[in-house]
Design a protein around this motif. Structure first.
Motif, PDB file in Angstrom:
ATOM      1  N   CYS A  49     -63.053 -37.195 -66.470  1.00 10.15           N
ATOM      2  CA  CYS A  49     -61.284 -37.345 -66.566  1.00 10.15           C
ATOM      3  C   CYS A  49     -60.866 -36.578 -65.152  1.00 10.15           C
ATOM      4  O   CYS A  49     -59.898 -37.197 -64.463  1.00 10.15           O
ATOM      5  CB  CYS A  49     -60.749 -36.647 -67.562  1.00 10.15           C
ATOM      6  N   VAL A  50     -61.317 -35.509 -64.907  1.00  9.77           N
ATOM      7  CA  VAL A  50     -61.045 -34.516 -63.800  1.00  9.77           C
ATOM      8  C   VAL A  50     -61.365 -35.152 -62.313  1.00  9.77           C
ATOM      9  O   VAL A  50     -60.465 -35.072 -61.468  1.00  9.77           O
ATOM     10  CB  VAL A  50     -61.384 -33.047 -63.825  1.00  9.77           C
ATOM     11  N   ASP A  55     -52.333 -39.975 -65.129  1.00  8.44           N
ATOM     12  CA  ASP A  55     -51.517 -39.284 -66.045  1.00  8.44           C
ATOM     13  C   ASP A  55     -51.886 -39.423 -67.562  1.00  8.44           C
ATOM     14  O   ASP A  55     -52.022 -38.639 -68.307  1.00  8.44           O
ATOM     15  CB  ASP A  55     -49.960 -40.150 -66.163  1.00  8.44           C
ATOM     16  N   ALA A  56     -52.663 -40.493 -67.830  1.00  7.99           N
ATOM     17  CA  ALA A  56     -53.408 -40.432 -69.074  1.00  7.99           C
ATOM     18  C   ALA A  56     -54.603 -39.744 -69.428  1.00  7.99           C
ATOM     19  O   ALA A  56     -54.579 -39.055 -70.407  1.00  7.99           O
ATOM     20  CB  ALA A  56     -53.915 -42.083 -69.520  1.00  7.99           C
ATOM     21  N   LYS A  57     -55.312 -39.332 -68.299  1.00  8.65           N
ATOM     22  CA  LYS A  57     -56.490 -38.725 -68.327  1.00  8.65           C
ATOM     23  C   LYS A  57     -55.882 -37.015 -68.535  1.00  8.65           C
ATOM     24  O   LYS A  57     -56.325 -36.194 -69.104  1.00  8.65           O
ATOM     25  CB  LYS A  57     -57.340 -38.940 -67.128  1.00  8.65           C
ATOM     26  N   ILE A  58     -54.838 -36.865 -67.788  1.00  7.63           N
ATOM     27  CA  ILE A  58     -54.362 -35.509 -67.698  1.00  7.63           C
ATOM     28  C   ILE A  58     -53.948 -35.248 -68.947  1.00  7.63           C
ATOM     29  O   ILE A  58     -53.996 -34.006 -69.493  1.00  7.63           O
ATOM     30  CB  ILE A  58     -53.012 -35.184 -66.727  1.00  7.63           C
ATOM     31  N   LEU A  62     -55.596 -32.189 -71.468  1.00  6.24           N
ATOM     32  CA  LEU A  62     -54.593 -31.121 -71.951  1.00  6.24           C
ATOM     33  C   LEU A  62     -54.597 -31.055 -73.586  1.00  6.24           C
ATOM     34  O   LEU A  62     -54.704 -30.102 -74.214  1.00  6.24           O
ATOM     35  CB  LEU A  62     -53.138 -31.452 -71.529  1.00  6.24           C
ATOM     36  N   TYR A  63     -54.897 -32.245 -74.016  1.00  9.30           N
ATOM     37  CA  TYR A  63     -55.005 -32.344 -75.540  1.00  9.30           C
ATOM     38  C   TYR A  63     -56.255 -31.636 -76.081  1.00  9.30           C
ATOM     39  O   TYR A  63     -56.354 -31.091 -77.091  1.00  9.30           O
ATOM     40  CB  TYR A  63     -54.763 -33.906 -75.831  1.00  9.30           C
ATOM     41  N   VAL A  87     -61.997 -39.353 -78.080  1.00  5.22           N
ATOM     42  CA  VAL A  87     -61.574 -39.965 -77.032  1.00  5.22           C
ATOM     43  C   VAL A  87     -62.288 -39.477 -75.793  1.00  5.22           C
ATOM     44  O   VAL A  87     -62.871 -40.192 -74.874  1.00  5.22           O
ATOM     45  CB  VAL A  87     -60.263 -39.846 -76.497  1.00  5.22           C
ATOM     46  N   LEU A  88     -62.637 -38.072 -75.611  1.00  8.39           N
ATOM     47  CA  LEU A  88     -63.356 -37.390 -74.472  1.00  8.39           C
ATOM     48  C   LEU A  88     -64.712 -37.960 -74.433  1.00  8.39           C
ATOM     49  O   LEU A  88     -65.408 -38.138 -73.606  1.00  8.39           O
ATOM     50  CB  LEU A  88     -63.191 -36.000 -74.556  1.00  8.39           C
TER      51      LEU A  88
END
Length: 214
Positions: A49-50, A55-58, A62-63, A87-88
């Motif tokens: 993700c990084v 926006d969705a991946k941020i 964070l979640y 999800v991750l």
């Protein structure tokens, strides 16, 4: 709420909350028992993700970070971590499979042409020398390993659901250190005593977990 920000708050100021078993910190054994291979796939998903932030991946990162912290403070908050972990882990598996699937399905570079004398050289069979960054067999091995791990994860989830999280009965069962089956009949005996020693419309004060059973 304060207990989530300061895990020592409840123990110091509200001992009755700290005494509840589901408010205890989560052990590593509980993390692995509930998440299995997701323990290793979640960090990989955060890494992917990084690499390409949106926006969705941020939001997902964070979640994931906050839910890991909250789940570590209270074992009951593993429920909060579960969606983020799924999800991750899915992102990690998808990115890995796409990378290695593209590698094994890509056409091999053209073999070396004719030599200076006009005679064509034999085609090169060694995968490590055909222009690919990794040997072809390595890509197949990674894909097979991921498939096996996902199958093992599915079997583990079925086992955990049937053994640990599917006990509608008030008679509980567990396994001892040597494998013998242990029956806990305390709840049924307690409710039996209430039934025969209290008036029919008596009011009983109890923890919220047992109110619907009483």
């Amino acid at each position: 709420f304060y207990t989530l920000l300061d895990p020592t708050y409840a123990k110091a100021h509200i001992p009755i909350i700290a005494s509840v078993s589901e408010h205890q910190p989560t052990t590593w054994a509980s993390f692995f028992f509930d998440l299995h291979i997701l323990v290793f796939l979640v960090p990989a998903g955060m890494y992917y993700c990084v690499q390409r932030l949106t926006d969705a991946k941020i939001f997902v990162v964070l979640y994931g970070i906050t839910s890991v912290y909250f789940a570590g403070v209270m074992v009951r908050l593993m429920l909060v971590l579960a969606p983020a972990a799924c999800v991750l882990a899915a992102i990690a598996v998808t990115e890995t499979l796409e990378t290695f699937t593209a590698m094994v399905t890509a056409p091999a570079p053209a073999s070396k042409k004719a030599t200076a004398s006009g005679k064509k050289s034999a085609a090169i069979d060694d995968d490590s020398d055909d222009g690919r960054p990794l040997p072809l067999w390595f890509g197949y091995a990674v894909i097979v390993c991921i498939g096996v791990l996902l199958c093992q994860y599915q079997l583990h989830c079925t086992f955990v659901t049937s053994e640990a999280y599917s006990s509608p009965s008030i008679v509980l069962a567990a396994r001892g250190a040597s494998g013998e089956k242990i029956i806990f009949d305390d709840f049924r005996e307690g409710y039996y005593w209430l039934r025969h020693n209290t008036p029919q419309h008596a009011k009983v004060m109890s923890c919220w977990d047992y109110g619907y059973q009483i």
